[in-house]
Design a protein around this motif. Structure first.
Motif, mmCIF file in Angstrom:
data_model
loop_
_atom_site.group_PDB
_atom_site.id
_atom_site.type_symbol
_atom_site.label_atom_id
_atom_site.label_comp_id
_atom_site.label_asym_id
_atom_site.label_seq_id
_atom_site.Cartn_x
_atom_site.Cartn_y
_atom_site.Cartn_z
ATOM 1 N N LEU A 1 0.811 -1.205 0.000
ATOM 2 C CA LEU A 1 0.000 0.000 0.000
ATOM 3 C C LEU A 1 0.844 1.253 0.000
ATOM 4 O O LEU A 1 0.302 2.349 0.085
ATOM 5 C CB LEU A 1 -0.857 0.054 1.275
ATOM 6 N N ASN A 2 2.171 1.080 -0.087
ATOM 7 C CA ASN A 2 3.089 2.206 -0.059
ATOM 8 C C ASN A 2 3.056 2.922 1.289
ATOM 9 O O ASN A 2 3.115 4.144 1.350
ATOM 10 C CB ASN A 2 2.747 3.189 -1.191
ATOM 11 N N GLN A 3 2.939 2.122 2.363
ATOM 12 C CA GLN A 3 2.935 2.676 3.728
ATOM 13 C C GLN A 3 4.003 1.961 4.553
ATOM 14 O O GLN A 3 3.681 1.190 5.454
ATOM 15 C CB GLN A 3 1.572 2.440 4.402
ATOM 16 N N PRO A 4 5.279 2.194 4.258
ATOM 17 C CA PRO A 4 6.304 1.433 4.976
ATOM 18 C C PRO A 4 6.330 1.726 6.464
ATOM 19 O O PRO A 4 6.665 0.854 7.266
ATOM 20 C CB PRO A 4 7.608 1.875 4.307
ATOM 21 N N GLN A 5 5.931 2.939 6.829
ATOM 22 C CA GLN A 5 6.032 3.243 8.251
ATOM 23 C C GLN A 5 5.001 2.468 9.060
ATOM 24 O O GLN A 5 5.275 2.059 10.187
ATOM 25 C CB GLN A 5 5.869 4.733 8.485
ATOM 26 N N LEU A 6 3.816 2.267 8.480
ATOM 27 C CA LEU A 6 2.824 1.463 9.190
ATOM 28 C C LEU A 6 3.299 0.026 9.335
ATOM 29 O O LEU A 6 3.068 -0.618 10.367
ATOM 30 C CB LEU A 6 1.481 1.487 8.459
ATOM 31 N N ALA A 7 3.985 -0.489 8.301
ATOM 32 C CA ALA A 7 4.539 -1.839 8.414
ATOM 33 C C ALA A 7 5.553 -1.887 9.545
ATOM 34 O O ALA A 7 5.589 -2.841 10.326
ATOM 35 C CB ALA A 7 5.188 -2.241 7.095
ATOM 36 N N PHE A 8 6.376 -0.835 9.634
ATOM 37 C CA PHE A 8 7.362 -0.806 10.708
ATOM 38 C C PHE A 8 6.693 -0.757 12.073
ATOM 39 O O PHE A 8 7.124 -1.418 13.023
ATOM 40 C CB PHE A 8 8.282 0.395 10.523
ATOM 41 N N LEU A 9 5.631 0.019 12.181
ATOM 42 C CA LEU A 9 4.906 0.074 13.458
ATOM 43 C C LEU A 9 4.370 -1.292 13.827
ATOM 44 O O LEU A 9 4.413 -1.702 14.998
ATOM 45 C CB LEU A 9 3.744 1.054 13.339
ATOM 46 N N HIS A 10 3.880 -2.000 12.791
ATOM 47 C CA HIS A 10 3.345 -3.324 13.092
ATOM 48 C C HIS A 10 4.457 -4.267 13.512
ATOM 49 O O HIS A 10 4.271 -5.107 14.392
ATOM 50 C CB HIS A 10 2.590 -3.877 11.885
ATOM 51 N N ILE A 11 5.661 -4.128 12.908
ATOM 52 C CA ILE A 11 6.801 -4.932 13.352
ATOM 53 C C ILE A 11 7.044 -4.702 14.840
ATOM 54 O O ILE A 11 7.216 -5.646 15.626
ATOM 55 C CB ILE A 11 8.078 -4.578 12.551
ATOM 56 N N CYS A 12 7.043 -3.425 15.245
ATOM 57 C CA CYS A 12 7.380 -3.107 16.632
ATOM 58 C C CYS A 12 6.342 -3.665 17.609
ATOM 59 O O CYS A 12 6.692 -4.309 18.601
ATOM 60 C CB CYS A 12 7.490 -1.600 16.811
ATOM 61 N N THR A 13 5.055 -3.437 17.308
ATOM 62 C CA THR A 13 4.053 -3.915 18.263
ATOM 63 C C THR A 13 3.933 -5.431 18.219
ATOM 64 O O THR A 13 3.732 -6.073 19.255
ATOM 65 C CB THR A 13 2.690 -3.281 17.958
ATOM 66 N N HIS A 14 4.079 -6.000 17.022
ATOM 67 C CA HIS A 14 3.985 -7.446 16.869
ATOM 68 C C HIS A 14 5.049 -8.158 17.689
ATOM 69 O O HIS A 14 4.792 -9.242 18.242
ATOM 70 C CB HIS A 14 4.125 -7.794 15.383
ATOM 71 N N ALA A 15 6.251 -7.542 17.785
ATOM 72 C CA ALA A 15 7.329 -8.174 18.549
ATOM 73 C C ALA A 15 6.888 -8.436 19.978
ATOM 74 O O ALA A 15 7.095 -9.528 20.517
ATOM 75 C CB ALA A 15 8.574 -7.286 18.519
#
Lengths: 98, 612
Positions: free
Chosen positions: B325-339
């Motif tokens: 979706l061209n939203q890399p920052q949201l993916a990064f946020l999900h990485i952080c919370t998912h951890a």
């Protein structure tokens, strides 16, 4: 055909007839083989006389030497046959027959 | 050097020193003291976490990013490689989170692995993995990233095959290496293309020089790398198989840290992908397929670790969708919370498994709500965070992703699959909680259920705080790069929540159906599809070796040995001559007298004819 040629041929053929038609003894076949050799010896001896060719004068001697070897080989086979098959009869040599 | 940059660089250097010191101690010939694992390794990670809070706080207050290039590695006429670290939004926020999670996992592992004679080696491997991950995350050029990439791959292999006496563990480790290798081909393709066309492996230079180039080929390579490392559909079977490793390994590598490396690579390279619609669509559809397929597989698994592994795979698919979706920052946020919540789910699973004497089948658990209340509560909190319960950690990232998905100009099929997968998340999470914590116990009475050890409780507590407040803390302190769409119809706004609640109610209904029978014969085909993981491992893992072996047999055995050497070569002469010889000897029957008589007749005829 000259008489000499005819005589020698018929002598050879008689010997071969004996070789082919002998039924019982292997020794008889070997004797006829010797007769064939004798006829051939006489033929070779008369060759150089009849045809005036001196180059083949030694041929009879060679023939005699080889016939002696052959006769001794045949006799050895006869002795071996007598030893292994018990008789000298030709009927004993039937390994190749179907 | 600017004081902030100095602070960033010196903190990273100190972190590496603190983490490498315990490893270097093991290389001397001094015997380690008994609690080396707890006194050295865990303390090192805790100190590294506290050190990493310094750059984090500096970044949150000033917003300054830095790039440091130090030692020159290689200088050729066309390519320079230096040791270069990037302290940007992504690495500064990820490193403390990774260290926090690792600290909790190491403390848990001191309890989980305490009966293992090689526990110190286990901790050494985990520390090496952590160092490789930090190298990967802080790398500013692709060469350094590749070093970290390969490092985490190898440590994953060593750790999955930890109990190497078990054949399944060796197979799983080999699977992990092979599938990651296929992904590495993509990464090397991307690196080679970039080195030859953009003349550099430095991130900044690549971004500037690739503005006018057609980047489809290297982006496809990078997407292949992410597919391999982050277990997207096609190269996904290794992730559920990787559950053969001990639970701390699953918690650290295969949920929080290593598997997000592929997504992290795409996040780092996202400026290259912004304008390439092919790559974005590929990411979107691949991610949607992955999240849907793995969520389907998770619905009917009976091993608690496999369910959590498929859950990880599904969330990785969701991260891939976000990149699409061209939203890399949201993916990064999900990485952080998912951890946070995924590591906690794994640690709760580990606690439950050890408490029930190494029982991993959820059909043989139950009633742990009363018997292990703390672990069950953490399990519940983690599952709620996973499904995106409002205002827990997962909500901030997951809901933002679903909202972005609903309000963008996006492939309808990808959207549908992602929403269905979100509801499946609720279904399998409820299934886990229902079978593990609710109901009556289905295990043997004498089970060593123990929650008294602080080495178990403290990590779970810390990760529970992280799962509850982590999303809020991150969202409050960062600036979003792209303005999110904040106004949308109410149905779209509530879509994620509605779909999850729908899934929850369905799952409650299905769970209570286990004691009733509506049909005489059940419909088993979808169940078989889901339990056998779509038949993909069963077919592919056997088919390809069988074809290879068949090909080998055709060439080596049949073509060379049988054909060239036997039928047409040396044996051909023998094979051709033998029939002739036997035919000839069969024809000659040994009738000597007949032959001699014929001969004689001929000679007599000749003599008579020539005499006349």
């Amino acid at each position: 055909m000259t008489p000499t040629h005819f005589t020698i041929s018929s002598a050879f053929l008689l010997g071969m007839m004996g070789l082919a038609f002998h039924r019982t003894h292997l020794l008889s076949a070997l004797l006829c083989l010797e007769a064939m050799m004798l006829a051939l010896f006489i033929a070779l001896s008369l060759w150089s006389l009849q045809l005036d060719a001196t180059g083949c004068s030694t041929a009879p001697m060679l023939m005699l030497a080889f016939s002696a070897c052959e006769a001794s080989a045949g006799l050895a086979l006869l002795v071996a046959t007598a030893r292994t098959h018990g008789t000298g009869h030709m009927q004993a040599l039937n390994l190749l027959q179907c | 050097m600017h004081p902030t940059t100095l602070m960033y660089t010196s903190s990273l250097l100190l972190m590496f020193a603190v983490l490498l010191y315990p490893l270097l101690v093991t290389f001397t010939s001094l015997p380690l003291n008994n609690d080396w694992a707890s006194s050295h390794a865990k303390t090192a990670v805790k100190s590294a976490f506290l050190i990493s809070l310094a750059p984090l706080s500096l970044f949150l207050s000033t917003g300054m990013e830095a790039v440091t290039s130090s030692w020159t590695w290689m200088v050729t006429t066309t390519l320079d490689i230096t040791l270069s670290f990037k302290f940007d939004h992504y690495s500064i926020i990820f490193i403390p989170i990774a260290l926090y999670v690792t600290w909790s996992i190491l403390e848990f592992a001191t309890w989980y692995m305490h009966s293992d004679p090689l526990m110190n080696r286990f901790f050494k491997y985990l520390l090496t993995f952590l160092v490789a991950m930090l190298i990967l995350v802080s790398a500013n050029n692709l060469f350094q990233l590749f070093i970290g990439w390969e490092g985490v791959g190898i440590m994953s292999f060593l750790l999955i095959g930890w109990w190497h006496g078990r054949a399944d563990a060796n197979t799983a480790a080999l699977q992990a290496v092979l599938y990651n290798r296929v992904g590495d081909i993509g990464l090397i393709l991307g690196m080679a293309w970039l080195a030859t066309n953009v003349n550099s492996w430095d991130i900044q230079q690549m971004f500037i020089l690739s503005k006018n180039l057609d980047m489809t080929l290297p982006l496809l390579g990078l997407i292949l790398a992410a597919t391999g490392k982050s277990a997207q559909f096609g190269l996904h079977p290794w992730l559920p198989a990787a559950m053969e490793g001990p639970t701390p390994v699953s918690a650290l590598l295969h949920s929080s840290t290593m598997v997000v490396a592929g997504i992290f690579l795409l996040i780092r390279m996202s400026p290259l992908m912004e304008n390439n619609q092919t790559a974005l669509t590929l990411c979107l559809c691949l991610g949607a397929l992955t999240t849907m397929f793995t969520a389907t597989c998770a619905l009917t698994q009976n091993d608690i670790k496999k369910i959590v592994a498929f859950s990880t795979s599904s969330q990785l698919g969701l991260m891939m969708v976000t990149i699409g979706l061209n939203q890399p920052q949201l993916a990064f946020l999900h990485i952080c919370t998912h951890a946070f919540f995924k590591a906690m789910l794994f640690l709760c699973s580990g606690s439950v498994i050890h408490s029930l004497n190494d029982e991993q089948d959820i059909r043989k658990m139950g009633g742990l709500h009363h018997l292990a209340p703390f672990t069950s509560s953490c399990l519940t909190v983690g599952s709620l965070a996973l499904t995106g319960t409002p205002f827990l950690a997962g909500f901030f990232s997951k809901d933002a992703i679903i909202e972005a998905l609903n309000t963008s100009h996006v492939n309808a099929w990808a959207l549908t699959l992602t929403l269905i997968a979100t509801s499946f998340t609720a279904i399998y999470s409820l299934r886990v909680i229902f079978f593990v914590t609710m109901g009556t116990p289905r295990f043997l009475p004498l089970s060593p259920i123990n929650e008294n050890n602080p080495a178990v409780i403290n990590p779970l507590k810390r990760l529970a705080w992280g799962s509850i407040f982590g999303g809020l803390l991150v969202m409050l302190n960062i600036n979003l790069f792209k303005t999110p769409v904040l106004t949308m119809p109410a149905e779209l706004k509530l879509a994620a929540l509605a779909v999850s609640i729908l899934g929850l109610l369905t799952a409650l209904e299905l769970a209570t159906l286990t004691s009733k029978q509506f049909k005489v014969t059940p419909l088993r085909t979808p169940h078989h599809f889901s339990t056998s993981l779509g038949f993909i491992p069963a077919i592919i893992h056997r088919q390809i070796p069988q074809l290879t072996l068949l090909l080998g047999q055709k060439i080596a055995s049949q073509m060379v040995d049988q054909t060239w050497l036997e039928k047409t070569g040396p044996k051909a002469i023998a094979n051709a001559t033998t029939p002739l010889a036997s035919a000839t000897s069969n024809m000659q029957q040994g009738l000597i007298k007949t032959y001699l008589t014929l001969f004689l007749m001929t000679l007599v005829l000749v003599t008579l004819i020539s005499a006349t």
